[in-house]
Structures are given as structure tokens and as C-alpha cells.
Design a protein around this motif. Structure first.
Motif, PDB file in Angstrom:
ATOM      1  N   LEU A   1      -4.069  -9.898   1.831  1.00  0.00           N
ATOM      2  CA  LEU A   1      -5.619  -8.744   3.044  1.00  0.00           C
ATOM      3  C   LEU A   1      -5.889  -7.964   1.442  1.00  0.00           C
ATOM      4  CD1 LEU A   1      -2.800  -7.245   5.730  1.00  0.00           C
ATOM      5  CD2 LEU A   1      -4.934  -9.222   5.969  1.00  0.00           C
ATOM      6  N   HIS A   2      -7.065  -7.241   2.018  1.00  0.00           N
ATOM      7  CA  HIS A   2      -7.874  -5.766   1.216  1.00  0.00           C
ATOM      8  C   HIS A   2      -6.392  -4.894   1.248  1.00  0.00           C
ATOM      9  CE1 HIS A   2     -10.562  -2.781  -0.065  1.00  0.00           C
ATOM     10  NE2 HIS A   2     -10.597  -3.881  -1.162  1.00  0.00           N
ATOM     11  N   CYS A   3      -6.401  -4.670   0.106  1.00  0.00           N
ATOM     12  CA  CYS A   3      -5.903  -3.063   0.038  1.00  0.00           C
ATOM     13  C   CYS A   3      -6.081  -1.790  -0.513  1.00  0.00           C
ATOM     14  CB  CYS A   3      -4.697  -3.309  -0.852  1.00  0.00           C
ATOM     15  SG  CYS A   3      -3.089  -1.861  -1.391  1.00  0.00           S
TER      16      CYS A   3
ATOM     17  N   GLN B   1      -9.060  -4.147  -4.051  1.00  0.00           N
ATOM     18  CA  GLN B   1      -8.975  -5.209  -3.955  1.00  0.00           C
ATOM     19  C   GLN B   1      -7.832  -5.706  -3.381  1.00  0.00           C
ATOM     20  OE1 GLN B   1      -7.448  -7.107  -8.247  1.00  0.00           O
ATOM     21  NE2 GLN B   1      -6.959  -5.082  -8.272  1.00  0.00           N
ATOM     22  N   VAL B   2      -8.398  -7.759  -3.472  1.00  0.00           N
ATOM     23  CA  VAL B   2      -7.497  -8.243  -2.684  1.00  0.00           C
ATOM     24  C   VAL B   2      -5.886  -8.357  -2.793  1.00  0.00           C
ATOM     25  CG1 VAL B   2      -6.975 -10.524  -1.257  1.00  0.00           C
ATOM     26  CG2 VAL B   2      -8.865  -9.740  -1.397  1.00  0.00           C
ATOM     27  N   ARG B   3      -5.404  -8.209  -2.711  1.00  0.00           N
ATOM     28  CA  ARG B   3      -3.731  -8.910  -2.379  1.00  0.00           C
ATOM     29  C   ARG B   3      -2.407  -9.637  -2.072  1.00  0.00           C
ATOM     30  NH1 ARG B   3      -1.770  -6.089  -7.963  1.00  0.00           N
ATOM     31  NH2 ARG B   3      -3.581  -4.672  -8.132  1.00  0.00           N
TER      32      ARG B   3
ATOM     33  N   ALA C   1       3.966  -5.107   3.036  1.00  0.00           N
ATOM     34  CA  ALA C   1       3.920  -4.293   2.607  1.00  0.00           C
ATOM     35  C   ALA C   1       2.900  -4.920   0.828  1.00  0.00           C
ATOM     36  CB  ALA C   1       4.916  -3.963   1.929  1.00  0.00           C
ATOM     37  N   CYS C   2       1.935  -4.037   0.639  1.00  0.00           N
ATOM     38  CA  CYS C   2       1.015  -4.909  -0.311  1.00  0.00           C
ATOM     39  C   CYS C   2       2.463  -4.582  -1.584  1.00  0.00           C
ATOM     40  CB  CYS C   2       0.436  -3.644  -0.726  1.00  0.00           C
ATOM     41  SG  CYS C   2      -0.672  -3.877  -2.731  1.00  0.00           S
TER      42      CYS C   2
ATOM     43  N   THR D   1       1.835   0.272  -0.456  1.00  0.00           N
ATOM     44  CA  THR D   1       1.414   0.365   0.783  1.00  0.00           C
ATOM     45  C   THR D   1       1.634  -0.350   1.865  1.00  0.00           C
ATOM     46  OG1 THR D   1      -0.472   1.668  -0.702  1.00  0.00           O
ATOM     47  CG2 THR D   1      -0.986   1.608   1.885  1.00  0.00           C
ATOM     48  N   VAL D   2       1.770   0.345   3.159  1.00  0.00           N
ATOM     49  CA  VAL D   2       2.391  -0.372   4.259  1.00  0.00           C
ATOM     50  C   VAL D   2       1.417  -0.482   4.667  1.00  0.00           C
ATOM     51  CG1 VAL D   2       4.130  -0.550   5.554  1.00  0.00           C
ATOM     52  CG2 VAL D   2       5.040   0.065   4.173  1.00  0.00           C
TER      53      VAL D   2
END
Length: 64
Positions: free
Chosen positions: A3-5, A10-12, A31-32, A37-38
């Protein structure tokens, strides 16, 4: 799941974080893996229009 964070910009890869309170394993939180980041992923909900349909009828021309 990728997903995009917003925090990283960026996409992570997002993974399910460990659950310290032993809540159900089918949670939608992810979570990233880069910054931690959740995000909560909501299920897709299909909304149906439940309003009654209005039928338009031509006025009847009856002889009185």
C-alpha cells in the motif's frame, strides 16, 4: 500487502502487527514495515438503493 504509506511517501509492504492483547487474528489492521505506521483497512461495503421506486403513469382520460 503493498500500500502507499503517507508517512514514508512511497509504496511499502504492510503486515499484520503482533497483537499484545490477544485480540482476534482476523483484524484488519496493517503496519508499514518501513516506519510502523498502522492503518485500518475497512471491508468493502456495497450500498444498495433501498428507496421505493416511483412509477410514472400517464393520466387516464376517462369519460365522465
Amino acid at each position: 500487502m503493498e500500500l502507499h504509506c503517507d508517512t514514508c511517501g512511497q509504496v511499502r509492504t504492510f503486515e499484520r502487527p503482533p497483537c499484545p492483547d490477544h485480540s482476534p487474528a482476523n483484524r484488519a489492521d496493517r503496519a508499514c514495515t518501513g516506519c510502523g505506521t498502522v492503518v485500518a483497512i475497512a471491508p468493502v461495503i456495497l450500498l444498495m438503493d433501498r428507496r421505493p421506486r416511483v412509477l410514472l403513469r400517464r393520466p387516464s382520460h376517462r369519460a365522465a
